[in-house]
Scaffold this motif. Structure first.
Motif, PDB file in Angstrom:
ATOM      1  N   GLU A  71       0.830  -1.207   0.000  1.00 28.41           N
ATOM      2  CA  GLU A  71       0.000   0.000   0.000  1.00 28.41           C
ATOM      3  C   GLU A  71       0.869   1.264   0.000  1.00 28.41           C
ATOM      4  O   GLU A  71       0.625   2.194  -0.769  1.00 28.41           O
ATOM      5  CB  GLU A  71      -0.910  -0.002   1.226  1.00 28.41           C
ATOM      6  N   LYS A  72       1.868   1.259   0.859  1.00 27.35           N
ATOM      7  CA  LYS A  72       2.706   2.460   0.973  1.00 27.35           C
ATOM      8  C   LYS A  72       3.427   2.772  -0.330  1.00 27.35           C
ATOM      9  O   LYS A  72       3.446   3.921  -0.783  1.00 27.35           O
ATOM     10  CB  LYS A  72       3.739   2.268   2.084  1.00 27.35           C
ATOM     11  N   TRP A  74       0.831   3.156  -3.609  1.00 24.78           N
ATOM     12  CA  TRP A  74      -0.049   4.331  -3.641  1.00 24.78           C
ATOM     13  C   TRP A  74       0.621   5.579  -3.065  1.00 24.78           C
ATOM     14  O   TRP A  74      -0.045   6.547  -2.720  1.00 24.78           O
ATOM     15  CB  TRP A  74      -1.336   4.029  -2.865  1.00 24.78           C
ATOM     16  N   SER A  75       1.953   5.553  -3.013  1.00 26.84           N
ATOM     17  CA  SER A  75       2.692   6.681  -2.442  1.00 26.84           C
ATOM     18  C   SER A  75       2.540   7.954  -3.291  1.00 26.84           C
ATOM     19  O   SER A  75       2.402   9.062  -2.760  1.00 26.84           O
ATOM     20  CB  SER A  75       4.174   6.326  -2.301  1.00 26.84           C
ATOM     21  N   VAL A 118       0.024   8.813  -5.075  1.00 22.89           N
ATOM     22  CA  VAL A 118      -1.331   9.338  -4.889  1.00 22.89           C
ATOM     23  C   VAL A 118      -1.369  10.214  -3.638  1.00 22.89           C
ATOM     24  O   VAL A 118      -1.916  11.329  -3.653  1.00 22.89           O
ATOM     25  CB  VAL A 118      -2.346   8.190  -4.775  1.00 22.89           C
ATOM     26  N   LEU A 119      -0.780   9.737  -2.556  1.00 26.06           N
ATOM     27  CA  LEU A 119      -0.766  10.525  -1.324  1.00 26.06           C
ATOM     28  C   LEU A 119       0.119  11.762  -1.475  1.00 26.06           C
ATOM     29  O   LEU A 119      -0.210  12.843  -0.973  1.00 26.06           O
ATOM     30  CB  LEU A 119      -0.252   9.648  -0.168  1.00 26.06           C
ATOM     31  N   PHE A 161      -3.220  14.463  -8.515  1.00 28.95           N
ATOM     32  CA  PHE A 161      -3.959  13.364  -7.896  1.00 28.95           C
ATOM     33  C   PHE A 161      -4.617  12.494  -8.968  1.00 28.95           C
ATOM     34  O   PHE A 161      -4.547  11.262  -8.919  1.00 28.95           O
ATOM     35  CB  PHE A 161      -5.011  13.906  -6.930  1.00 28.95           C
ATOM     36  N   PHE A 194      -3.572   8.651  -9.381  1.00 23.82           N
ATOM     37  CA  PHE A 194      -4.581   7.627  -9.102  1.00 23.82           C
ATOM     38  C   PHE A 194      -4.835   6.779 -10.347  1.00 23.82           C
ATOM     39  O   PHE A 194      -4.941   5.546 -10.280  1.00 23.82           O
ATOM     40  CB  PHE A 194      -5.879   8.276  -8.629  1.00 23.82           C
ATOM     41  N   LEU A 207      -6.546   0.720   2.415  1.00 24.05           N
ATOM     42  CA  LEU A 207      -6.337   1.800   1.443  1.00 24.05           C
ATOM     43  C   LEU A 207      -7.344   2.923   1.638  1.00 24.05           C
ATOM     44  O   LEU A 207      -7.001   4.120   1.565  1.00 24.05           O
ATOM     45  CB  LEU A 207      -6.454   1.236   0.018  1.00 24.05           C
ATOM     46  N   ARG A 236      -6.413   4.930   4.528  1.00 27.82           N
ATOM     47  CA  ARG A 236      -5.153   5.639   4.328  1.00 27.82           C
ATOM     48  C   ARG A 236      -5.331   6.871   3.423  1.00 27.82           C
ATOM     49  O   ARG A 236      -4.671   7.889   3.637  1.00 27.82           O
ATOM     50  CB  ARG A 236      -4.131   4.682   3.712  1.00 27.82           C
ATOM     51  N   ILE A 237      -6.206   6.794   2.412  1.00 25.15           N
ATOM     52  CA  ILE A 237      -6.272   7.838   1.389  1.00 25.15           C
ATOM     53  C   ILE A 237      -7.558   8.666   1.439  1.00 25.15           C
ATOM     54  O   ILE A 237      -7.528   9.894   1.335  1.00 25.15           O
ATOM     55  CB  ILE A 237      -6.100   7.208  -0.014  1.00 25.15           C
ATOM     56  N   TYR A 296      -8.059  12.802   1.122  1.00 26.26           N
ATOM     57  CA  TYR A 296      -8.601  13.346  -0.115  1.00 26.26           C
ATOM     58  C   TYR A 296      -9.954  14.024   0.118  1.00 26.26           C
ATOM     59  O   TYR A 296     -10.242  15.084  -0.467  1.00 26.26           O
ATOM     60  CB  TYR A 296      -8.758  12.225  -1.147  1.00 26.26           C
TER      61      TYR A 296
END
Length: 622
Positions: free
Chosen positions: A497-498, A501-502, A504-505, A528, A532, A557, A560-561, A565
């Motif tokens: 995940e980290k 999707w890093s 994206v964050l 973004f 994404f 996820l 986390r996001i 957002y």
């Protein structure tokens, strides 16, 4: 019949002369007349049932009174012959008595043969073994007690009229009592050899025939077995496994009981008869597993080897008891040798299995980071092994396993903790899994995408833990092992995940509520959207087969996001950007859209189409 039996009769008791007091003429005359009477009675009864007469086709033992009289006359004849040897050794009466005895023995030998043949169904090992424990008094009767036994049977019949004794059992008990009485009479008269010969021939043919019908093949030598295709040999192993329990618990057990009861008067004869009847077949039966164990093996054949070991070890108490004679020591030794050889083979095969894991050199990656074939194969194999944990514990009890390398305490558990892995077989299983996981680490490195390699590890370790939890492996490895490895699954998922999707964050501002110029807001939304879409397009073909892991990753996820957002979206997109008509082009995803896309990615059709959404929530949901 030969007269060689006379010596056994006449000189059976060396102290007889010393024990006989000096006799007076009056005593001598009385004893002589009594002995003459015994001979006359014996002649009348024995001649009546002389088997050389064509009209005597009816069995003597079909009439218990006649049988009792016949055996009683033989007993009286023996007394007369002993007396004549001491006092009138040259008398014609002695010759006459001996001829009568030969005639009687011939009749008893014929009766013995006919009872064995005609009562074959009632004397089969299954019938004998079935009722032996319920009638412990059967083996107590003897030739000398025949008269009393018959009288007691009449009383028992009247007392137990309401007892539901099966007809087969009644006939079996009666046949054994008759055989026992005849055997003791012939043995006592010195005609044991003739009696034993008949018994061995008939009973050995019955045992050999039973083994044949059970599928026990005596000609299955090691050379023949070694040349067989595995499918053929496996079929024969299955046949043997279904036959061995019946052979030991019913056939040999029943035959041993029958020998013990018929020849209860002589331990030596019991041993001789049972050994000659059963030894050859038993050696063929227990030689088969040893011959199989000697053949070249592959890991897939291990479970049949374990089946053979389990069968022999489970029957060992019966084998040791049934074949307890010194003359049947070879049968016990063959069974033990089979266990030893099978155990050695199991240990070798597990070593070969470990080597096969270590030598796996497949370079292909599993599409989407799914379950590797090595993982499926090894875990299916080991989970089947766990079904034999009791047998394996016996096999490895005296073979402690030393782990080749130092392992972290978290893998095997603290030595002092209740949940630590300590039994030899548990340590071996844990080691095999570790060897496989190390190979998987190498295979994960083959993926170009780092997050995919972590997803691959998470998927495969999740498969491992589920296999353990759903099989007997959980009892071997324990709760601590499961907890530790389930935590590792979550760590792999978190790393996926980290890293996955890093971007994206990173596209969102650190402070979502801070006032940001419009051009920078637009820029964050663009980044973004791009990040994404890139992550989605790359990962839409990745797989998470396990439902629980899939749910865990999706929820993780979202946590986390989405909150980050959503806060940025509501602070900027929901108020400021909607005032601008052109603003909609910068907001391609609402917070709800993210969840819809993840649902599509983890639960949807896995299509690789373009991301298409709008602020109106146009994501694919399932």
């Amino acid at each position: 019949m030969p007269r060689k039996g006379m010596r056994n009769i006449f000189f059976k008791s060396p102290s007889l002369t010393r024990m006989t007091p000096p006799s007076s003429p009056l005593h001598h005359t009385f004893s002589e007349s009594l002995m003459e009477e015994n001979i006359e009675v014996a002649q009348f009864i024995i001649t009546k049932w002389d088997s050389s007469h064509d009209d005597n086709l009816v069995s003597l033992f079909s009439d218990k009174d006649e049988a009792r009289q016949y055996l009683g006359s033989i007993k009286g004849l023996q007394k007369a012959m002993k007396y004549l040897v001491l006092h009138q050794s040259n008398s014609e009466k002695l010759v006459r008595a001996q001829l009568l005895m030969q005639t009687a023995m011939q009749r008893l030998q014929n009766e013995f043969y006919q009872i064995l043949k005609s009562n074959r169904d009632y004397l089969d090992p299954e019938s004998v073994s079935a009722h032996s424990s319920s009638r412990p008094s059967v083996s107590r009767s003897s030739f000398s007690e025949f008269e009393e036994e018959e009288e007691e049977e009449e009383e028992d019949e009247s007392e137990n009229e309401n007892d539901s004794v099966p007809e087969v059992e009644t006939a079996s008990l009666a046949a054994m009592a008759d055989l026992r009485a005849i055997a003791e009479a012939m043995i006592s008269a010195g005609y044991a050899k003739e009696c034993i010969k008949v018994y061995k021939i008939i009973r050995k043919s019955i045992v050999d025939e039973a083994l044949y019908h059970l599928g026990v093949e005596r000609e299955l030598t090691f050379q023949r077995i070694q040349k067989m295709e595995w499918e053929v040999l496996e079929f024969k192993i299955k046949n043997w496994l279904s036959a061995v329990k019946m052979a030991v618990k019913t056939l040999f057990y029943g035959e041993r009981l029958l020998c013990d009861q018929v020849f209860s008067v002589s331990a030596a004869i019991r041993e001789s008869c049972f050994t000659e009847i059963s030894k050859e077949g038993a050696l063929a039966l227990f030689g088969f597993p040893e011959n199989v164990a000697k053949c070249k093996q592959t890991p897939e054949k291990l479970f049949r080897i374990l089946d053979l070991y389990e069968a022999v070890s489970g029957l060992w108490p019966e084998v040791e008891s049934i074949f307890s004679f010194e003359s049947t020591a070879a049968v016990r030794a063959t069974a033990v040798n089979s266990l030893i050889k099978l155990g050695d083979t199991v240990r070798t095969m597990l070593m070969d299995f470990e080597t096969a894991i270590q030598k796996d050199s497949s370079k292909t990656t599993v599409p989407g980071g799914g379950i590797h074939p090595l993982t499926r194969y090894v875990m299916n194999y080991i989970s089947f092994l766990a079904d034999y944990c009791g047998i394996l514990s016996n096999i490895f009890e005296d073979w402690p396993f030393t782990v080749p390398s130092a392992l972290p305490e978290s893998y095997f558990g603290s030595p002092d903790s209740e949940g630590s892995i300590s039994s030899p077989i548990s340590v071996r299983v844990a080691w095999l899994i570790l060897v496989m996981l190390c190979k998987l680490d190498g295979k994960a490195a083959m993926y170009k995408d780092v997050p995919l390699s972590y997803l691959f590890l998470a998927n495969n370790l999740q498969y491992v833990t589920e296999k353990v939890r759903q099989s007997n492996l959980k009892f071997l490895l324990g709760d601590d092992w499961l907890i530790n490895h389930e935590l590792k699954v979550k760590q792999y998922a978190e790393n996926y995940e980290k890293i996955g999707w890093s971007k994206v964050l990173a596209s969102l501002p650190e402070n979502q509520t801070a006032e940001i110029p419009a051009d920078r807001v637009n820029d964050h939304f663009k980044k973004f959207n791009s990040a994404f879409e890139e992550a989605y397009m790359k990962q839409v073909s990745w797989v998470v087969p396990d439902p629980k892991l899939r749910d865990h990753i999706k929820i993780s996820l979202a946590r986390r996001i989405i909150p980050i957002y959503k806060e940025f979206y509501e602070s900027n997109g929901g108020v400021q950007m909607k005032k601008e008509m052109w603003g909609e082009s910068f907001i391609r995803f609402t917070p709800d859209d993210l969840g819809n896309y993840w649902s599509d990615m983890f639960y949807g059709s896995r299509s690789s189409g373009s991301v298409s959404s709008s602020s109106r929530g146009g994501g694919r949901s399932h």
